[in-house]
Design an enzyme around this catalytic site. Structure first.
Site, PDB file in Angstrom:
ATOM      1  N   GLY A  95      28.919  34.417   1.329  1.00 41.70           N
ATOM      2  CA  GLY A  95      27.912  33.961   2.281  1.00 41.70           C
ATOM      3  C   GLY A  95      28.454  32.880   3.194  1.00 41.70           C
TER       4      GLY A  95
ATOM      5  N   GLN B  47      19.381  44.539   5.429  1.00 36.35           N
ATOM      6  CA  GLN B  47      18.663  43.955   4.287  1.00 36.35           C
ATOM      7  C   GLN B  47      17.168  43.947   4.595  1.00 36.35           C
ATOM      8  OE1 GLN B  47      18.396  39.740   3.128  1.00 36.35           O
ATOM      9  NE2 GLN B  47      19.187  40.357   1.127  1.00 36.35           N
TER      10      GLN B  47
ATOM     11  N   TYR C  38      11.503  36.238  -3.024  1.00 35.29           N
ATOM     12  CA  TYR C  38      10.704  36.964  -2.041  1.00 35.29           C
ATOM     13  C   TYR C  38       9.919  38.080  -2.757  1.00 35.29           C
ATOM     14  CZ  TYR C  38      13.201  33.944   1.034  1.00 35.29           C
ATOM     15  OH  TYR C  38      13.697  32.806   1.620  1.00 35.29           O
TER      16      TYR C  38
HETATM   17  C1  LIG Z   1      22.212  30.035   6.269  1.00 37.30           C
HETATM   18  C2  LIG Z   1      21.932  30.945   5.102  1.00 37.30           C
HETATM   19  C3  LIG Z   1      21.066  32.004   5.272  1.00 37.30           C
HETATM   20  C4  LIG Z   1      20.812  32.895   4.218  1.00 37.30           C
HETATM   21  N1  LIG Z   1      19.999  33.969   4.427  1.00 37.30           N
HETATM   22  C5  LIG Z   1      19.834  34.905   3.447  1.00 37.30           C
HETATM   23  C6  LIG Z   1      19.095  36.100   3.686  1.00 37.30           C
HETATM   24  O1  LIG Z   1      18.548  36.357   4.769  1.00 37.30           O
HETATM   25  N2  LIG Z   1      19.002  36.981   2.658  1.00 37.30           N
HETATM   26  C7  LIG Z   1      19.598  36.762   1.443  1.00 37.30           C
HETATM   27  O2  LIG Z   1      19.517  37.602   0.561  1.00 37.30           O
HETATM   28  N3  LIG Z   1      20.288  35.636   1.210  1.00 37.30           N
HETATM   29  C8  LIG Z   1      20.431  34.722   2.181  1.00 37.30           C
HETATM   30  N4  LIG Z   1      21.213  33.612   1.942  1.00 37.30           N
HETATM   31  C9  LIG Z   1      21.940  33.500   0.667  1.00 37.30           C
HETATM   32  C10 LIG Z   1      23.346  34.087   0.830  1.00 37.30           C
HETATM   33  O3  LIG Z   1      23.307  35.465   1.133  1.00 37.30           O
HETATM   34  C11 LIG Z   1      24.151  33.939  -0.474  1.00 37.30           C
HETATM   35  O4  LIG Z   1      23.445  34.611  -1.481  1.00 37.30           O
HETATM   36  C12 LIG Z   1      24.392  32.497  -0.851  1.00 37.30           C
HETATM   37  O5  LIG Z   1      24.849  31.754   0.272  1.00 37.30           O
HETATM   38  C13 LIG Z   1      25.402  32.374  -1.979  1.00 37.30           C
HETATM   39  O6  LIG Z   1      26.652  32.936  -1.605  1.00 37.30           O
HETATM   40  P1  LIG Z   1      27.904  31.992  -1.217  1.00 37.30           P
HETATM   41  O7  LIG Z   1      28.094  31.051  -2.389  1.00 37.30           O
HETATM   42  O8  LIG Z   1      29.069  32.915  -1.014  1.00 37.30           O
HETATM   43  O9  LIG Z   1      27.530  31.253   0.028  1.00 37.30           O
HETATM   44  C14 LIG Z   1      21.432  32.687   2.970  1.00 37.30           C
HETATM   45  C15 LIG Z   1      22.290  31.595   2.800  1.00 37.30           C
HETATM   46  C16 LIG Z   1      22.546  30.736   3.849  1.00 37.30           C
HETATM   47  C17 LIG Z   1      23.504  29.596   3.626  1.00 37.30           C
END
Ligand SMILES: Cc1cc2nc3c(=O)[nH]c(=O)nc-3n(C[C@H](O)[C@H](O)[C@H](O)COP(=O)(O)O)c2cc1C
Length: 384
Positions: free
Chosen positions: A333, A104, A187
């Site tokens: 995530g 990414q 971003y």
């Molecule tokens: C600890 C943490 C770090 C994350 N880092 C990124 C990242 O580096 N890039 C990104 O696009 N999203 C990042 N996210 C967002 C996740 O990729 C994802 O979009 C979000 O958690 C929603 O998905 P979920 O409901 O399955 O957790 C992060 C989320 C968490 C909880």
């Protein structure tokens, strides 16, 4: 036997030239463990290897395309030979486990801090489309824990496009299967798209087409390196996080233009993030996002590119959406943070019952390796 309620997740999927073994993907997750140097290390390898045993597709944590003053000072980068070598080892380990890994590519734009050592070392200001500060942010490692600052409007955005291209060249050299542009969560690419962070009056701002230009050109730059069938992008049209969000009509016009053009470029997937309560801050007493039905609004625009989705999906819901032809794969995530074997648990009907430790999501900033392991590589797999 795979439980009937999730069986559609375990149909293989052709992604460009690659065959994914299932549709349970890992969403980018910043874990801030490339300590102390932004170079991917052996601990990072262990983390990815655990997850590669069952994930269909892994998107790395956000990879900094150039040194920047991130809120997460130990995010990995991809601008040096050492970083390329570090990633190469991780990629080899992931491939040995039968999984596929995209980098990414991440530029923070206005969400960097000029006093962060990594930013200072560049001798450059914090660049963004316009000199408008995001509300929010918390730089815990800077005295006084400041928030975001007013950035410097970049004169010539092609300088930033060059950084994406160089990062893609490095990602290719490392052996990544493809790249995902981070076009979500406020971003740089998102900052160009959104009229509340981009008020430029030149050809990079104004109309939906002008605001889309930066992200579309960034896609073209990385396509030049990887080919269109190894390039994806993550978008969060509802906004919210990092002070993003336009009125609904403008939101739909903007993302309709962007997605239509990205689809024409023939990229392999778009990850459409649904509205997420967790990523929607309260600013001035109100939730910031522009809530709308993301899949229903934008799915009809896709002619070539695969629709993947993310945010708040359960395994059962994801399998039903795949079965109904609404999406072809789903990024998870949080589920992968405390379950290194998340996909295998779904496949074998094992419960998702590891308690999550929120205090170790981003490491300890200063910890030794023992501390860095906590809440990173020490969540147990189920017994099969
Ligand atoms: C600890 C943490 C770090 C994350 N880092 C990124 C990242 O580096 N890039 C990104 O696009 N999203 C990042 N996210 C967002 C996740 O990729 C994802 O979009 C979000 O958690 C929603 O998905 P979920 O409901 O399955 O957790 C992060 C989320 C968490 C909880």
């Amino acid at each position: 036997m795979v439980p009937a309620s999730v069986v559609a997740l375990f149909e293989p999927l052709q992604l460009g030239p690659l065959t994914l073994r299932n549709r349970v993907f890992i969403s980018a997750l910043t874990r801030n463990r490339s300590v102390p140097t932004n170079i991917p290390n052996a601990l990072n390898l262990e983390y990815y290897q655990q997850r590669a045993k069952s994930a269909g597709l892994i998107i790395t944590e956000g990879v900094l395309i150039t040194p920047q003053g991130s809120e997460w000072p130990h995010a990995p980068g991809i601008w040096s030979k050492e970083q390329i070598a570090g990633w190469k080892k991780i990629i080899d380990a992931v491939h040995q486990e039968g999984s596929v890994i995209y980098a990414q590519l991440w530029h923070l734009g206005r969400t960097s801090h000029p006093d962060a050592p990594e930013q200072k070392a560049t001798g450059l200001p914090v660049y963004a489309p316009s000199a408008i500060s995001a509300r929010g942010g918390k730089f815990r490692f800077i005295p006084g824990e400041p928030g975001y600052v007013t950035p410097t409007a970049i004169d010539d955005p092609t300088i930033l496009l060059d950084l994406f291209e160089t990062a893609a060249v490095n990602a290719k050299e490392a052996g990544f299967d493809g790249v995902e542009l981070h076009g979500a969560n406020g971003y740089l690419i998102h900052q160009f798209l959104d009229s509340t962070s981009n008020t430029r009056t030149d050809s990079w701002g104004g109309s939906a087409a002008n605001r889309s230009k930066f992200g579309l050109l960034a896609l073209e730059r990385v396509i030049k390196v990887f080919g269109k069938d190894r390039v994806g992008i993550k978008l969060s049209p509802a906004g919210g996080y990092n002070d993003m969000g336009m009125p609904l009509e403008e939101t739909i016009a903007t993302f309709t233009h962007f997605i239509t053009e990205a689809d024409k470029l023939g990229i392999v997937y778009v990850d459409l993030m649904r509205y997420s309560e967790m990523l929607d801050p309260v600013i001035d007493g109100e939730k910031r996002a522009t809530k709308h039905d993301i899949l229903a609004t934008y799915s009809p625009l896709f002619k070539h590119t695969k629709i993947f989705s993310n945010a708040g999906w359960t395994g059962e819901e994801a399998a039903a959406a795949i079965k109904d032809g609404k999406v072809e794969g789903v990024f998870f995530g949080m589920g992968w943070i405390n379950h290194p074997d998340f996909a295998a648990r779904l496949e074998h009907g094992k419960p998702l019952d590891n308690p999550i430790d929120f205090t170790t999501l981003y490491g300890t900033y200063h910890g030794n390796e023992e501390e860095q392991r906590k809440g990173y590589v020490d969540y147990p797999a189920a017994v099969y």
